[in-house]
Scaffold this motif. Sequence first.
Motif, PDB file in Angstrom:
ATOM      1  N   MET A 182       0.837  -1.198   0.000  1.00 27.33           N
ATOM      2  CA  MET A 182       0.000   0.000   0.000  1.00 27.33           C
ATOM      3  C   MET A 182       0.870   1.245   0.000  1.00 27.33           C
ATOM      4  SD  MET A 182      -2.896   1.102   2.794  1.00 27.33           S
ATOM      5  CE  MET A 182      -3.902   2.547   2.564  1.00 27.33           C
ATOM      6  N   TYR A 183       0.560   2.185  -0.876  1.00 25.96           N
ATOM      7  CA  TYR A 183       1.246   3.479  -0.968  1.00 25.96           C
ATOM      8  C   TYR A 183       0.187   4.556  -0.715  1.00 25.96           C
ATOM      9  CZ  TYR A 183       4.388   0.448  -3.664  1.00 25.96           C
ATOM     10  OH  TYR A 183       5.191  -0.583  -4.089  1.00 25.96           O
ATOM     11  N   ILE A 184       0.398   5.421   0.263  1.00 25.88           N
ATOM     12  CA  ILE A 184      -0.643   6.403   0.582  1.00 25.88           C
ATOM     13  C   ILE A 184      -0.022   7.667   1.188  1.00 25.88           C
ATOM     14  CG2 ILE A 184      -1.099   5.482   2.922  1.00 25.88           C
ATOM     15  CD1 ILE A 184      -4.138   6.036   2.225  1.00 25.88           C
TER      16      ILE A 184
ATOM     17  N   GLY B 122      -3.556  23.148   2.483  1.00 23.84           N
ATOM     18  CA  GLY B 122      -4.159  22.162   1.597  1.00 23.84           C
ATOM     19  C   GLY B 122      -4.649  20.927   2.349  1.00 23.84           C
ATOM     20  N   TYR B 123      -5.440  20.102   1.673  1.00 26.17           N
ATOM     21  CA  TYR B 123      -5.972  18.877   2.268  1.00 26.17           C
ATOM     22  C   TYR B 123      -6.224  17.868   1.156  1.00 26.17           C
ATOM     23  CZ  TYR B 123     -10.269  21.086   0.632  1.00 26.17           C
ATOM     24  OH  TYR B 123     -11.220  21.709  -0.148  1.00 26.17           O
ATOM     25  N   GLY B 124      -6.262  16.578   1.533  1.00 28.01           N
ATOM     26  CA  GLY B 124      -6.556  15.534   0.568  1.00 28.01           C
ATOM     27  C   GLY B 124      -5.913  14.206   0.928  1.00 28.01           C
ATOM     28  N   ILE B 125      -6.353  13.151   0.241  1.00 26.87           N
ATOM     29  CA  ILE B 125      -5.827  11.795   0.430  1.00 26.87           C
ATOM     30  C   ILE B 125      -5.613  11.194  -0.956  1.00 26.87           C
ATOM     31  CG2 ILE B 125      -6.270   9.489   1.398  1.00 26.87           C
ATOM     32  CD1 ILE B 125      -8.315  10.836   3.291  1.00 26.87           C
ATOM     33  N   ILE B 126      -4.414  10.591  -1.173  1.00 28.14           N
ATOM     34  CA  ILE B 126      -4.136   9.933  -2.435  1.00 28.14           C
ATOM     35  C   ILE B 126      -3.349   8.668  -2.151  1.00 28.14           C
ATOM     36  CG2 ILE B 126      -2.013  11.259  -2.819  1.00 28.14           C
ATOM     37  CD1 ILE B 126      -2.650  11.117  -5.840  1.00 28.14           C
ATOM     38  N   GLY B 127      -3.662   7.566  -2.878  1.00 30.29           N
ATOM     39  CA  GLY B 127      -2.949   6.331  -2.614  1.00 30.29           C
ATOM     40  C   GLY B 127      -3.332   5.227  -3.582  1.00 30.29           C
ATOM     41  N   SER B 128      -2.655   4.048  -3.433  1.00 31.20           N
ATOM     42  CA  SER B 128      -2.945   2.865  -4.254  1.00 31.20           C
ATOM     43  C   SER B 128      -2.490   1.624  -3.498  1.00 31.20           C
ATOM     44  CB  SER B 128      -2.235   2.952  -5.612  1.00 31.20           C
ATOM     45  OG  SER B 128      -0.815   2.858  -5.426  1.00 31.20           O
ATOM     46  N   VAL B 129      -3.010   0.451  -3.924  1.00 29.49           N
ATOM     47  CA  VAL B 129      -2.588  -0.854  -3.405  1.00 29.49           C
ATOM     48  C   VAL B 129      -2.271  -1.719  -4.612  1.00 29.49           C
ATOM     49  CG1 VAL B 129      -3.248  -2.907  -2.115  1.00 29.49           C
ATOM     50  CG2 VAL B 129      -4.001  -0.645  -1.326  1.00 29.49           C
TER      51      VAL B 129
ATOM     52  N   GLY C  99     -10.053  16.795  -8.227  1.00 30.45           N
ATOM     53  CA  GLY C  99      -9.726  17.271  -9.570  1.00 30.45           C
ATOM     54  C   GLY C  99      -8.276  17.079  -9.982  1.00 30.45           C
ATOM     55  N   ASP C 100      -8.060  17.238 -11.318  1.00 23.60           N
ATOM     56  CA  ASP C 100      -6.720  17.010 -11.877  1.00 23.60           C
ATOM     57  C   ASP C 100      -5.701  18.062 -11.442  1.00 23.60           C
ATOM     58  OD1 ASP C 100      -7.627  14.777 -13.213  1.00 23.60           O
ATOM     59  OD2 ASP C 100      -8.145  15.893 -15.041  1.00 23.60           O
ATOM     60  N   GLY C 101      -6.162  19.255 -11.135  1.00 20.02           N
ATOM     61  CA  GLY C 101      -5.218  20.323 -10.816  1.00 20.02           C
ATOM     62  C   GLY C 101      -4.793  20.357  -9.367  1.00 20.02           C
ATOM     63  N   HIS C 102      -5.189  19.351  -8.594  1.00 18.98           N
ATOM     64  CA  HIS C 102      -4.855  19.389  -7.178  1.00 18.98           C
ATOM     65  C   HIS C 102      -3.346  19.264  -6.999  1.00 18.98           C
ATOM     66  CE1 HIS C 102      -4.807  18.284  -2.893  1.00 18.98           C
ATOM     67  NE2 HIS C 102      -6.024  18.844  -2.828  1.00 18.98           N
ATOM     68  N   PHE C 103      -2.821  19.992  -6.025  1.00 21.15           N
ATOM     69  CA  PHE C 103      -1.359  20.050  -5.854  1.00 21.15           C
ATOM     70  C   PHE C 103      -0.772  18.692  -5.485  1.00 21.15           C
ATOM     71  CE2 PHE C 103      -2.810  20.500  -1.504  1.00 21.15           C
ATOM     72  CZ  PHE C 103      -1.838  19.882  -0.731  1.00 21.15           C
ATOM     73  N   MET C 104      -1.561  17.812  -4.833  1.00 23.31           N
ATOM     74  CA  MET C 104      -1.004  16.529  -4.409  1.00 23.31           C
ATOM     75  C   MET C 104      -0.704  15.624  -5.600  1.00 23.31           C
ATOM     76  SD  MET C 104      -3.156  15.688  -0.917  1.00 23.31           S
ATOM     77  CE  MET C 104      -2.116  14.305  -0.490  1.00 23.31           C
ATOM     78  N   ILE C 105      -1.418  15.837  -6.700  1.00 21.15           N
ATOM     79  CA  ILE C 105      -1.097  15.051  -7.895  1.00 21.15           C
ATOM     80  C   ILE C 105       0.257  15.489  -8.450  1.00 21.15           C
ATOM     81  CG2 ILE C 105      -1.784  14.609 -10.277  1.00 21.15           C
ATOM     82  CD1 ILE C 105      -4.661  14.675  -9.425  1.00 21.15           C
ATOM     83  N   ALA C 106       0.474  16.778  -8.436  1.00 25.56           N
ATOM     84  CA  ALA C 106       1.759  17.280  -8.938  1.00 25.56           C
ATOM     85  C   ALA C 106       2.898  16.941  -8.004  1.00 25.56           C
ATOM     86  CB  ALA C 106       1.660  18.793  -9.138  1.00 25.56           C
ATOM     87  N   ASP C 107       2.639  17.027  -6.699  1.00 26.58           N
ATOM     88  CA  ASP C 107       3.724  16.822  -5.730  1.00 26.58           C
ATOM     89  C   ASP C 107       3.991  15.344  -5.442  1.00 26.58           C
ATOM     90  OD1 ASP C 107       3.843  19.542  -5.618  1.00 26.58           O
ATOM     91  OD2 ASP C 107       2.825  19.724  -3.675  1.00 26.58           O
ATOM     92  N   HIS C 108       2.949  14.498  -5.462  1.00 27.30           N
ATOM     93  CA  HIS C 108       3.127  13.103  -5.021  1.00 27.30           C
ATOM     94  C   HIS C 108       2.629  12.068  -6.039  1.00 27.30           C
ATOM     95  CE1 HIS C 108       4.046  14.712  -1.040  1.00 27.30           C
ATOM     96  NE2 HIS C 108       2.939  15.457  -1.124  1.00 27.30           N
TER      97      HIS C 108
ATOM     98  N   LYS D  62      -5.609   7.022 -10.285  1.00 29.86           N
ATOM     99  CA  LYS D  62      -5.685   7.426  -8.877  1.00 29.86           C
ATOM    100  C   LYS D  62      -6.056   8.907  -8.797  1.00 29.86           C
ATOM    101  CE  LYS D  62      -0.645   8.113  -8.735  1.00 29.86           C
ATOM    102  NZ  LYS D  62      -0.344   7.573 -10.079  1.00 29.86           N
ATOM    103  N   ARG D  63      -6.901   9.212  -7.729  1.00 28.27           N
ATOM    104  CA  ARG D  63      -7.404  10.569  -7.562  1.00 28.27           C
ATOM    105  C   ARG D  63      -7.159  11.029  -6.126  1.00 28.27           C
ATOM    106  NH1 ARG D  63      -7.633  12.556 -12.088  1.00 28.27           N
ATOM    107  NH2 ARG D  63      -9.192  14.106 -11.432  1.00 28.27           N
ATOM    108  N   VAL D  64      -7.218  12.352  -5.946  1.00 30.97           N
ATOM    109  CA  VAL D  64      -7.155  12.931  -4.604  1.00 30.97           C
ATOM    110  C   VAL D  64      -8.600  13.043  -4.113  1.00 30.97           C
ATOM    111  CG1 VAL D  64      -6.441  14.884  -3.205  1.00 30.97           C
ATOM    112  CG2 VAL D  64      -5.061  14.218  -5.190  1.00 30.97           C
ATOM    113  N   ILE D  65      -8.877  12.465  -2.904  1.00 28.07           N
ATOM    114  CA  ILE D  65     -10.260  12.422  -2.433  1.00 28.07           C
ATOM    115  C   ILE D  65     -10.404  13.137  -1.091  1.00 28.07           C
ATOM    116  CG2 ILE D  65     -10.757  10.262  -3.657  1.00 28.07           C
ATOM    117  CD1 ILE D  65     -10.417   8.796  -0.966  1.00 28.07           C
TER     118      ILE D  65
END
Length: 383
Positions: free
Chosen positions: A243-245, A293-300, A343-352, A363-366
């Motif tokens: 798990m990566y989160i 900022g806020y959000g959760i992003i991850g995968s298994v 959304g696609d423009g969330h900073f966590m997608i760019a940073d992580h 994968k999305r930021v939720i």
Amino acid sequence: MIMKISVCIIICLALAADIVADSLDTELNSKEIATEDLKDLLFTSMQSIISLNDLVTGLSKQMAELTILSAQTTAKMEISTTETSIATASLSRELENLKKKISTINDNFTDLESRKKDKGPWKCYHYTESDREWRANHEATHAEMCERVTGGKFTRGKNDLVPDCGTCWCCQDQSALIPVDGGWGFWSDWGECSAECDGGVQTRERSCTDPAPARGGVECRGEGEESRECNSEQCPESPDYTMYIHCDDVLTIFVDGAERRPAGLSNSGTMSTLNIPASSELIAVKCLENGGGYGIIGSVQDAEGGDILVTDSSWKCSNTWESGWSLPGFKEGNTWRAATDLGDGHFMIADHGEDIPSSNMNKRVIWTASSSDTTVYCRKTIK
């Protein structure tokens, strides 16, 4: 019996008198008897005759009484004989009536063996006067009349010319009323095993249709389904999932209700990595937002790098803590809604985004639907 004894006594007395007379004749003929002696002898003889006469008179009275008793006994016997004759005559009449009833029954029903060989066990019905009145009042057809007469189980009518029914107005096949007990059919093939290894169960079935119970017959006895174990060999060890989160800011992870503390958890700017058993059922995360900022992003992913799941709108999120929320059996209430895609423009997608692998899932930021929520609870069933 008394009469016979009395007659015998009279006869004996008569014989005694004769003997006395003969004795006197003998004495007179053989001897010369003095006059005084002769007088005494005659007096004694007369006394004997008087006694005999009194005895005869008494016996005559007894005979008269016996005659009356005999007449009374005979009368009683005649009365008893008369009563017996009357009872016999009554029984004879009852017997004749019974013979007539039997004859009527025989006239109404034909020979059973003949019916079995030809048309089946037919039973015949006749109209009664009340049946005829009912038919006239209801303007019923013959078939409707027969349905009434046979209790709604009419088979054929007189016009169908069933030979065994004779003059019956309505005929009914009694074989249609005989109860049929149920019988089991053949077992089906064994079904698919419920597990590929570590022991499963497979079943097979049979149905109570050979024949099916009918007309009040009993159901089949026994079970219509049986099971057996299958694929009892041990399953090979499955490699763990990875798990990566990442959460902005403070992350807590639960696997099947147990809290886990992966590497990098203490650093809010670092992605956390955690190995979890492939048998795991539920991932649950809590994220505390401390400002900004806020959000959760991850995968298994599995051992080959294939995606098992990613964060997306299939997750359920809530802003309210509830007891048991991190367990697989928890029932999600009204506060649990589908996760909101930030959304696609969330900073966590760019940073992580590059730090969290994903082979083919997006994968999305939720988060929850409200940006004002500072503590968010999200959960996802693995399988």
